[in-house]
Design a protein around this motif. Structure first.
Motif, PDB file in Angstrom:
ATOM      1  N   GLU A   1       0.821  -1.199   0.000  1.00  0.00           N
ATOM      2  CA  GLU A   1       0.000   0.000   0.000  1.00  0.00           C
ATOM      3  C   GLU A   1       0.859   1.255   0.000  1.00  0.00           C
ATOM      4  N   ALA A   2       2.050   1.167   0.614  1.00  0.00           N
ATOM      5  CA  ALA A   2       2.942   2.327   0.678  1.00  0.00           C
ATOM      6  C   ALA A   2       3.539   2.669  -0.684  1.00  0.00           C
ATOM      7  N   ILE A   3       3.477   1.737  -1.624  1.00  0.00           N
ATOM      8  CA  ILE A   3       4.027   1.987  -2.955  1.00  0.00           C
ATOM      9  C   ILE A   3       3.040   2.774  -3.818  1.00  0.00           C
ATOM     10  N   ARG A   4       1.786   2.758  -3.442  1.00  0.00           N
ATOM     11  CA  ARG A   4       0.768   3.393  -4.276  1.00  0.00           C
ATOM     12  C   ARG A   4       1.126   4.811  -4.725  1.00  0.00           C
ATOM     13  N   PRO A   5       1.688   5.672  -3.835  1.00  0.00           N
ATOM     14  CA  PRO A   5       2.013   7.028  -4.283  1.00  0.00           C
ATOM     15  C   PRO A   5       3.087   7.088  -5.372  1.00  0.00           C
ATOM     16  N   HIS A   6       3.832   5.988  -5.552  1.00  0.00           N
ATOM     17  CA  HIS A   6       4.894   5.975  -6.561  1.00  0.00           C
ATOM     18  C   HIS A   6       4.429   5.463  -7.920  1.00  0.00           C
ATOM     19  N   ILE A   7       3.163   5.047  -8.026  1.00  0.00           N
ATOM     20  CA  ILE A   7       2.638   4.537  -9.293  1.00  0.00           C
ATOM     21  C   ILE A   7       2.374   5.704 -10.237  1.00  0.00           C
ATOM     22  N   ASN A   8       2.752   5.522 -11.493  1.00  0.00           N
ATOM     23  CA  ASN A   8       2.499   6.564 -12.493  1.00  0.00           C
ATOM     24  C   ASN A   8       1.008   6.876 -12.575  1.00  0.00           C
ATOM     25  N   PRO A   9       0.631   8.141 -12.482  1.00  0.00           N
ATOM     26  CA  PRO A   9      -0.796   8.507 -12.593  1.00  0.00           C
ATOM     27  C   PRO A   9      -1.407   8.030 -13.905  1.00  0.00           C
ATOM     28  N   GLU A  10      -0.614   8.060 -14.991  1.00  0.00           N
ATOM     29  CA  GLU A  10      -1.133   7.623 -16.281  1.00  0.00           C
ATOM     30  C   GLU A  10      -1.502   6.135 -16.246  1.00  0.00           C
ATOM     31  N   PHE A  11      -0.685   5.354 -15.551  1.00  0.00           N
ATOM     32  CA  PHE A  11      -0.956   3.920 -15.430  1.00  0.00           C
ATOM     33  C   PHE A  11      -2.252   3.691 -14.664  1.00  0.00           C
ATOM     34  N   LEU A  12      -2.432   4.416 -13.554  1.00  0.00           N
ATOM     35  CA  LEU A  12      -3.649   4.276 -12.770  1.00  0.00           C
ATOM     36  C   LEU A  12      -4.870   4.730 -13.557  1.00  0.00           C
ATOM     37  N   ASP A  13      -4.717   5.809 -14.323  1.00  0.00           N
ATOM     38  CA  ASP A  13      -5.836   6.279 -15.143  1.00  0.00           C
ATOM     39  C   ASP A  13      -6.245   5.224 -16.158  1.00  0.00           C
TER      40      ASP A  13
END
Length: 273
Positions: free
Chosen positions: A45-57
């Motif tokens: 869960e702590a890695i979530r802020p490091h995920i590319n926003p484009e990937f999440l979108d």
């Protein structure tokens, strides 16, 4: 004798605390190991802020278009859960920016050192009962749980391990069947499959020597992602398995036996009528 037999009996629906008490009753004079720990958010869960926003979108668009039920049915080809599997498990999709990668690695490699030395303790088998376990749980600080460890000692001080494992699959009839097949192939035909909330735990009833326990752990790693690879890595680093017995915080489901495995070889020659 009848009372002793009842104390050792293991059955479906029994809580993990009752299971551990029954295991202890089967080994008079043995010493078993426990630990308490605070329930905290998982490292993934702590890695979530490091995920590319484009990937999440892109994933959000896919989930919204296809639907969660269809995504779950794909069984991991696409991350099945927005809050669980998007993180390190999606690294091969180039989901983490290189500038955030070092920080993500620090999270992935994080291991709590010394937890066993600080909060671990031993109990002789005669001291382990459902009521004594309940008293320990009641005395714990807020958001802490009691856990059972694989490490045990015989009256002759021989160090052994109960084979224990954390599976990473949903607790349903389909996956229970798969887990049973896996355990059979691993030679684990005497134990209990415990429903722990969103997955399964396994408690083997036949202790292993240290070398055999390490081999068991390594063979379980070959079964990932059905088994929890990160759990196995942490347990090998620590030198013992740990499975939760009580509830606290986000761990709100009481671990309960879903299936009992019985080695038919042990029943040979017995009157089963």
């Amino acid at each position: 004798m009848i009372a002793d037999q009842a104390q050792c009996e293991i059955s479906t629906g029994m809580s993990a605390i009752d299971l551990v008490s029954a295991i202890a009753a089967r080994h008079p004079g043995w010493t078993f190991t426990f630990v308490t720990f605070e329930v905290e958010p998982g490292s993934m869960e702590a890695i979530r802020p490091h995920i590319n926003p484009e990937f999440l979108d892109s994933l959000n668009s896919l989930w919204d278009r296809v639907g969660n039920d269809t995504i779950r049915g794909l069984g991991g080809i696409v991350p099945r859960d927005r809050n669980w599997e998007v993180g390190w498990n999606s690294i091969l999709a180039q989901s983490i920016d290189e500038r955030s990668f070092a920080a993500s690695i620090d999270i992935v490699l994080r291991h709590e050192e010394g937890r066993q030395a600080i909060r671990g303790f031993e109990m002789e088998s005669g001291q382990i009962t459902p009521s004594s376990m309940a008293r320990i749980v009641e005395s714990l600080p807020r958001n802490h749980v009691l856990a059972f460890c694989s490490l045990c000692k015989t009256p002759d001080h021989e160090i052994l391990h109960l084979p224990m494992m954390d599976f990473r699959c949903a607790p349903n009839p389909y996956f229970q069947s798969l887990v049973r097949i896996c355990l059979d192939r691993l030679g684990q035909r005497d134990g209990a499959i415990v429903k722990s909330g969103r997955s399964y735990h396994f408690y083997g009833l036949k202790p292993l020597g240290v070398g055999a326990w390490r081999e068991f752990m390594a063979r379980c790693l070959l079964l990932a992602p059905l088994t929890d690879a990160r759990y196995i890595a942490h347990r090998l680093v620590e030198g013992l398995c740990v499975l939760r017995l009580s509830v606290a915080g986000s761990k709100s489901a009481t671990p309960t036996i879903d299936c009992v495995l019985t080695d038919t070889a042990d029943l040979a020659g017995k009157n089963l009528a």
